[in-house]
Write an enzyme that holds these catalytic residues in place. Structure first.
Site, PDB file in Angstrom:
ATOM      1  N   TYR A  87       0.879  -1.120   0.028  1.00 38.61           N
ATOM      2  CA  TYR A  87      -0.063   0.010   0.117  1.00 38.61           C
ATOM      3  C   TYR A  87       0.952   1.149   0.095  1.00 38.61           C
ATOM      4  CZ  TYR A  87      -3.819   3.007   1.436  1.00 38.61           C
ATOM      5  OH  TYR A  87      -4.662   3.987   1.449  1.00 38.61           O
ATOM      6  N   PHE A 103      -8.725  18.681 -24.633  1.00 39.62           N
ATOM      7  CA  PHE A 103      -9.401  17.460 -24.790  1.00 39.62           C
ATOM      8  C   PHE A 103     -10.679  17.390 -24.082  1.00 39.62           C
ATOM      9  CE2 PHE A 103     -10.353  12.917 -23.685  1.00 39.62           C
ATOM     10  CZ  PHE A 103     -10.538  12.516 -25.055  1.00 39.62           C
ATOM     11  N   ASP A 104     -11.698  16.577 -24.373  1.00 40.02           N
ATOM     12  CA  ASP A 104     -13.104  16.552 -23.948  1.00 40.02           C
ATOM     13  C   ASP A 104     -13.208  16.660 -22.351  1.00 40.02           C
ATOM     14  OD1 ASP A 104     -12.712  14.139 -24.096  1.00 40.02           O
ATOM     15  OD2 ASP A 104     -14.697  13.693 -25.065  1.00 40.02           O
ATOM     16  N   ASP A 114      -0.244  18.808 -20.752  1.00 42.11           N
ATOM     17  CA  ASP A 114      -1.258  17.790 -21.308  1.00 42.11           C
ATOM     18  C   ASP A 114      -0.427  16.564 -22.258  1.00 42.11           C
ATOM     19  OD1 ASP A 114      -2.929  15.700 -21.979  1.00 42.11           O
ATOM     20  OD2 ASP A 114      -4.634  16.944 -22.047  1.00 42.11           O
ATOM     21  N   ALA A 131      -0.414  13.442 -22.973  1.00 37.61           N
ATOM     22  CA  ALA A 131      -0.983  11.932 -23.185  1.00 37.61           C
ATOM     23  C   ALA A 131       0.168  11.744 -24.515  1.00 37.61           C
ATOM     24  CB  ALA A 131      -2.314  12.220 -23.862  1.00 37.61           C
ATOM     25  N   LYS A 159      -1.765   6.443 -23.588  1.00 37.15           N
ATOM     26  CA  LYS A 159      -1.438   6.645 -24.857  1.00 37.15           C
ATOM     27  C   LYS A 159       0.264   6.468 -24.892  1.00 37.15           C
ATOM     28  CE  LYS A 159      -5.330   9.194 -24.583  1.00 37.15           C
ATOM     29  NZ  LYS A 159      -6.021   9.271 -23.350  1.00 37.15           N
ATOM     30  N   HIS A 200     -21.587  12.943 -25.771  1.00 33.47           N
ATOM     31  CA  HIS A 200     -21.442  11.984 -27.021  1.00 33.47           C
ATOM     32  C   HIS A 200     -21.264  10.711 -26.592  1.00 33.47           C
ATOM     33  CE1 HIS A 200     -17.844  13.754 -25.186  1.00 33.47           C
ATOM     34  NE2 HIS A 200     -16.883  12.913 -25.706  1.00 33.47           N
TER      35      HIS A 200
HETATM   36  N1  F0G Z   1      -5.967  14.607 -22.562  1.00 33.26           N
HETATM   37  C1  F0G Z   1      -5.822  14.057 -23.920  1.00 33.26           C
HETATM   38  C2  F0G Z   1      -5.114  15.124 -24.746  1.00 33.26           C
HETATM   39  C3  F0G Z   1      -6.568  12.978 -24.122  1.00 33.26           C
HETATM   40  O1  F0G Z   1      -6.750  12.774 -25.332  1.00 33.26           O
HETATM   41  C4  F0G Z   1      -7.173  12.399 -23.198  1.00 33.26           C
HETATM   42  C5  F0G Z   1      -7.907  11.204 -23.716  1.00 33.26           C
HETATM   43  C6  F0G Z   1      -7.056  12.714 -21.823  1.00 33.26           C
HETATM   44  C7  F0G Z   1      -6.504  13.692 -21.734  1.00 33.26           C
HETATM   45  C8  F0G Z   1      -7.653  12.003 -20.645  1.00 33.26           C
HETATM   46  O2  F0G Z   1      -7.211  10.761 -20.306  1.00 33.26           O
HETATM   47  O3  F0G Z   1      -8.699   8.920 -21.107  1.00 33.26           O
HETATM   48  O4  F0G Z   1      -6.777   8.478 -19.488  1.00 33.26           O
HETATM   49  O5  F0G Z   1      -8.498   9.820 -18.741  1.00 33.26           O
HETATM   50  N2  F0G Z   1      -8.153  10.708 -24.958  1.00 33.26           N
HETATM   51  C9  F0G Z   1      -8.640   9.325 -25.246  1.00 33.26           C
HETATM   52  C10 F0G Z   1      -9.045   9.658 -26.708  1.00 33.26           C
HETATM   53  C11 F0G Z   1      -9.875   9.123 -24.672  1.00 33.26           C
HETATM   54  O6  F0G Z   1      -9.720   8.899 -27.164  1.00 33.26           O
HETATM   55  O7  F0G Z   1      -8.470  10.842 -27.400  1.00 33.26           O
HETATM   56  P1  F0G Z   1      -7.874   9.489 -19.958  1.00 33.26           P
END
Ligand code: F0G
Length: 457
Positions: free
Chosen positions: A70, A123-124, A214, A216, A257, A448
């Site tokens: 833990y 990102f969304d 960000d 990713a 990613k 969506h």
């Molecule tokens: N930032 C970016 C640029 C992303 O593309 C995503 C996720 C996230 C943050 C959030 O990360 O999914 O691990 O919580 N993108 C995926 C996509 C879901 O399909 O583009 P997460």
């Protein structure tokens, strides 16, 4: 140069194209939302490149070493060392995925309702977390991104003039932070140049505004910098990454990613202050500091994956495969965001389906048609994903109407991508007959994912 993938395949997962009648029944049952399809109903699944990659034998082997303590797990320290080596940030927190990092970091910066958070493009989920924290997200992507046919090499860039003007007009004290998304997913997986990152950092420092990445798809961004930006051809992806992160104060990352794992995320910081604030939210929402919602074995896989994603042979294959699909589509006349981005081909649905207005979601109409035509699943990135202004309830204007074909890492062969291209080119040839859609059910947040639709007659 060999043309083949820099790996061979040790384990396989069967896939199959179900019949046209079965696909029609499946998408009807799904309420014409590709998120509600079951994976066995899909032939080639390009819904997302997130968490859908194949792990290497080294990652699977490392998982056996997972320390499931833990507190103080050795797996955490191995992960922390890798993250510090790549980013230079010593304060590292694991999270269950990218949005876990967003929820532990963003509310510490958005300290008053109505504060702005500026980005090249959100990102969304990141946009949603800014809003949930009471902040106002602002996209400041470079105007070159809007012209999907121009050759501009860094369409992910921040518009520096608009950034300066925004800070001047609204005052630095009302700006919670700047988030640089690398690569810029929503603009088409487009890279940000090192020069643009450096200039954004100078502006941020001058005004005392924190700059976070960000991250990713940071490794893919590093590859584009190496290929396209003068002065970087001789540098390793790791050297480029280190320089890039040196311009920021920290990062939030979905490791699903460029961490090459099926689940996992990270927050990391240069300074103790931001880190300590994030710790205060990590423990109640994600988990204790040395596991943050992950198993020890997940952290082991991530530590290895983060290194593998910076391998030059891997990146050449990865970005090359996405470009291959883009080239096939372009040769077939399909309008796409050009040059092709790092993780996906973004089809320009506005040009593909000029007879369908934004309020009938052309990118989503294309997602339905492509599934019906060849069992290929992609996703809309446009007005549907952009959603409504939470304050006014009005549809937010979307700069793009894209249909995204995101390629999982190390999963599909070029033959699969040829099937994808053939499918889309067949839809393109009968594009006048594709119909727009409207809601039969519209959820309030992140609509969506769970909305349902019908065709507009
Ligand atoms: N930032 C970016 C640029 C992303 O593309 C995503 C996720 C996230 C943050 C959030 O990360 O999914 O691990 O919580 N993108 C995926 C996509 C879901 O399909 O583009 P997460």
């Amino acid at each position: 140069m060999p043309r083949g993938e820099p790996f061979k395949i040790k384990m396989v997962e069967p896939i199959r194209l179900i019949s046209r009648e079965e696909r029609e029944a499946a998408i009807r049952r799904a309420g014409y939302n590709v998120f509600a399809l079951r994976s066995h109903e899909v032939y080639v699944d390009l819904l997302t490149d997130s968490g859908t990659g194949a792990m290497s034998q080294e990652q699977w082997a490392a998982m056996m070493r997972g320390d499931e303590s833990y507190a103080g797990a050795a797996s955490y320290y191995r992960l922390r060392d890798v993250v510090e080596e790549i980013t230079g940030y010593p304060y590292v927190l694991p999270t269950h995925q990218g949005r876990g990092a967003e929820q532990v970091v963003l509310p510490n910066l958005v300290t008053r309702p109505g504060m702005y958070v500026l980005s090249n493009m959100f990102f969304d989920t990141t946009r949603a977390h800014v809003q949930l924290a009471g902040g106002r997200p602002v996209d400041l992507v470079t105007p070159e991104a809007m012209d999907t046919e121009s050759e501009y090499p860094f369409k992910g860039n921040m518009d520096l003039d608009r950034l300066e003007a925004f800070i001047r007009d609204h005052g630095a004290e009302d700006i919670a932070c700047i988030i640089m998304t690398v690569t810029n997913n929503s603009a088409g997986g487009q890279p940000v140049s090192m020069a643009n990152i450096r200039a954004t950092s100078e502006i941020a420092r001058r005004h005392g505004i924190p700059l976070l990445f960000d991250a990713a798809r940071y490794a893919e961004n590093c590859w584009f910098v190496r290929q396209r930006e003068p002065g970087y051809a001789g540098k390793s992806p790791l050297e480029i990454a280190r320089e890039m992160f040196s311009y920021g104060d920290g990062l939030m990352m979905s490791a699903k990613k460029d961490g090459l794992v099926n689940i996992g995320g990270l927050a990391a910081f240069r300074d103790k202050e931001l880190y300590e604030k994030a710790c205060g939210r990590l423990v109640p929402y994600e988990g204790f500091l040395t596991y943050g919602g992950l198993a020890g074995r997940d952290m082991e896989a991530m530590a290895v994956g983060l290194r593998e994603a910076l391998d030059a042979d891997y990146l050449a294959y990865r970005v090359g495969q996405v470009e291959y699909l883009g080239q096939l589509l372009r040769d077939g006349g399909v309008p796409i965001q050009w040059p092709v981005g790092g993780h996906a081909v973004f089809v320009d649905a506005r040009k593909f389906l000029p007879h369908i207005p934004p309020e009938q979601f052309p990118g989503h109409a294309l997602a339905i048609e492509t599934y019906l035509e060849g069992g290929v699943r992609g996703v809309e990135v446009g007005s549907l994903m952009m959603g409504r202004d939470p304050a006014t309830g009005r549809q937010l204007p979307s700069p793009f109407e894209f249909f995204r074909l995101a390629i999982p890492r190390r999963v599909y062969t070029s033959r699969h991508l040829e099937d994808v291209a053939d499918t889309l080119i067949r839809v393109y040839r009968r594009r006048e007959r594709v119909r727009g859609v409207r809601f039969t059910y519209e959820p309030k947040v992140l609509r969506h994912f769970t909305a349902r639709f019908e065709f507009v007659e």
